[in-house]
Every structure is written in structure tokens, then in C-alpha cells.
Design a protein around this motif. Sequence first.
Motif, PDB file in Angstrom:
ATOM      1  N   UNK A   7     -17.372   2.815  17.888  1.00 17.81           N
ATOM      2  CA  UNK A   7     -17.850   4.003  17.191  1.00 17.81           C
ATOM      3  C   UNK A   7     -17.183   5.258  17.770  1.00 17.81           C
ATOM      4  N   UNK A   8     -17.361   6.363  17.057  1.00 12.94           N
ATOM      5  CA  UNK A   8     -16.634   7.578  17.376  1.00 12.94           C
ATOM      6  C   UNK A   8     -17.201   8.362  18.551  1.00 12.94           C
ATOM      7  N   UNK A   9     -16.428   9.395  18.923  1.00 14.13           N
ATOM      8  CA  UNK A   9     -16.796  10.220  20.068  1.00 14.13           C
ATOM      9  C   UNK A   9     -18.153  10.887  19.874  1.00 14.13           C
ATOM     10  N   UNK A  10     -18.844  11.118  20.995  1.00 15.63           N
ATOM     11  CA  UNK A  10     -20.175  11.713  20.964  1.00 15.63           C
ATOM     12  C   UNK A  10     -20.229  12.874  21.968  1.00 15.63           C
ATOM     13  N   UNK A  11     -21.003  13.896  21.596  1.00 13.11           N
ATOM     14  CA  UNK A  11     -21.319  14.987  22.522  1.00 13.11           C
ATOM     15  C   UNK A  11     -22.836  15.025  22.638  1.00 13.11           C
ATOM     16  N   UNK A  12     -23.337  14.925  23.855  1.00 14.02           N
ATOM     17  CA  UNK A  12     -24.769  14.821  24.078  1.00 14.02           C
ATOM     18  C   UNK A  12     -25.232  15.840  25.115  1.00 14.02           C
ATOM     19  N   UNK A  13     -26.509  16.179  25.005  1.00 16.28           N
ATOM     20  CA  UNK A  13     -27.139  17.077  25.986  1.00 16.28           C
ATOM     21  C   UNK A  13     -27.655  16.259  27.163  1.00 16.28           C
ATOM     22  N   UNK A  14     -27.679  16.847  28.343  1.00 11.55           N
ATOM     23  CA  UNK A  14     -28.293  16.157  29.492  1.00 11.55           C
ATOM     24  C   UNK A  14     -29.724  15.765  29.185  1.00 11.55           C
ATOM     25  N   UNK A  15     -30.103  14.549  29.590  1.00  9.75           N
ATOM     26  CA  UNK A  15     -31.448  14.040  29.356  1.00  9.75           C
ATOM     27  C   UNK A  15     -31.596  13.247  28.069  1.00  9.75           C
ATOM     28  N   UNK A  16     -30.623  13.329  27.185  1.00  6.80           N
ATOM     29  CA  UNK A  16     -30.697  12.594  25.916  1.00  6.80           C
ATOM     30  C   UNK A  16     -30.112  11.192  26.088  1.00  6.80           C
ATOM     31  N   UNK A  17     -30.004  10.467  24.969  1.00  7.91           N
ATOM     32  CA  UNK A  17     -29.467   9.109  24.974  1.00  7.91           C
ATOM     33  C   UNK A  17     -28.274   9.021  24.033  1.00  7.91           C
ATOM     34  N   UNK A  18     -27.449   8.001  24.265  1.00 10.00           N
ATOM     35  CA  UNK A  18     -26.320   7.733  23.372  1.00 10.00           C
ATOM     36  C   UNK A  18     -26.240   6.239  23.134  1.00 10.00           C
ATOM     37  N   UNK A  19     -25.829   5.870  21.929  1.00 13.93           N
ATOM     38  CA  UNK A  19     -25.661   4.456  21.589  1.00 13.93           C
ATOM     39  C   UNK A  19     -24.271   4.278  20.993  1.00 13.93           C
ATOM     40  N   UNK A  20     -23.480   3.422  21.616  1.00 12.29           N
ATOM     41  CA  UNK A  20     -22.099   3.175  21.207  1.00 12.29           C
ATOM     42  C   UNK A  20     -21.995   1.744  20.696  1.00 12.29           C
ATOM     43  N   UNK A  21     -21.241   1.549  19.625  1.00 12.75           N
ATOM     44  CA  UNK A  21     -21.132   0.216  19.045  1.00 12.75           C
ATOM     45  C   UNK A  21     -19.718  -0.352  19.185  1.00 12.75           C
TER      46      UNK A  21
END
Lengths: 125, 111
Positions: A7-21
Motif C-alpha cells: 500500500x501507499x505512503x502514509x503520514x501519521x500523527x504521534x500516538x495514532x496507528x497505521x496499517x500497511x498491506x
Amino acid sequence: QVQLVQSGAEVKKPGSSVKVSCKPSGGTFTTYAVNWVRQTPGQGLEWMGGIVPIFGTAKYALKFQDRVTITADTVSNTVYIEVRSLRSEDTAVYYCATEPPECTATGCLYYFDNWGRGTLVTVSS
Amino acid sequence: EIVLTQSPGTLSLSPGERATLSCRASHSVNNRSLAWYQQRPGQAPMLLIYATSSRASGIPARFSGSGSGTDFTLTISRLEPEDFAVYFCQQYVTLAPPYFSFGPGTKVDIK
């Protein structure tokens, strides 16, 4: 060799979550294990964990076992990694990589034969 | 924890020269668990050698691996322009819990 599509690039805030496929293009994972390796400038290559999709049980590096979950959807033939409680140090390129099931009577071989192109995850406020 | 160190950090050579890269483990490593990867800028790592000395599919014969115990070597017999890259060694440790780890890498650049 089957191409691993991430999956594509992600920009996240500290404390959040990310899910990559990660999904094989034009094939299936069959009995291969799918592992996740991240790369940061400061830490080099780090193995995070892996899963054999047909079995569904994941294993994790001690460093990540409290914040990371690796899952597999056998219907869509997709493997996911979720990283929770993100911090700036999690900014990295996340790679999926397959590990072939090569075991004989004398033992098993352990290596990654095929890698995805990587997903850049940036953690920034 | 078994730590991998690689030397040198950077190797400056000319095309056609021989490159010898070292990977040293803090404790003995099973030969079946030692692999080498090449990473070119902007690309994912690519498997070169597995089980210490077996070349992966499609890898040219100029790449060879050797070693045992705590000392392992990747040799590139004659450097081609596409070989200037970063090289990582990798091990698998069958302790509980089992884990993979990588060395910090050796950069081979053009002299």
C-alpha cells in the motif's frame, strides 16, 4: 517471481496507528511466510515479525510485540501489519518479504527471497 | 542477543577489482541461517546468497559466500558497475522467541 504490492505512503500523527498491506500480484503466498522488515537511517534493517497466512499465527520481535499486529486475510490473499502508538522513531520504510518453507531432515533455511518495494510511513506532528 | 557486525563500513574500489566483505557474529551462527542481500539506492534489498554459500536464482557467479561459526564473507570477484551498492548480512536465531537480525551494512562505492 511474484511481485509483492504494498500500500501507499502514509503520514501519521504521534500516538495514532497505521496499517500497511502486502499482496502478491498474479499469485498467492501458498505456504510461504510473509515477514515485515523496516528500514530507518539510524537503525538500519529491523525485522518486526512474520506470519504464514494459511496457518494464521504470527511471531514478533520482542521489541515490537506490544505495539504491532500482523494479520492475514486468506480470502483477499493480503497480509497486513498494524503499528500502534506511533512515535517519530517509527518513521521508516516498511517492507514485506517472503520466506520460503525450506526444511529438510537436516534442518531449515531462513532467508527472504522476495521483497516488496516498501511503504514510507512518516510520523510527524 | 546475537549481534552481527560488518566490516568495513565503506569499501572504495574500481570496476574490475575484487571486493571482500566481512560479517562477524557475537556468537556462533548456524550456516543454514546466514544470508546476504544487496540494496541499490531507492530499491528494496535483494537476496544474493542464502545458507552461507548458495547463490539465489539469477545471481551471477561472481558473487560467492563462505564462512562458518562467527565469521562469514561475501566476495565479489570482479566488480561490475551495477555492483556498487550496500550489502547486508542476515541471521536467524532459533532461541525463544526466534528472530531475524541484520548487520549494519557495507557500502561498496566507486573509487
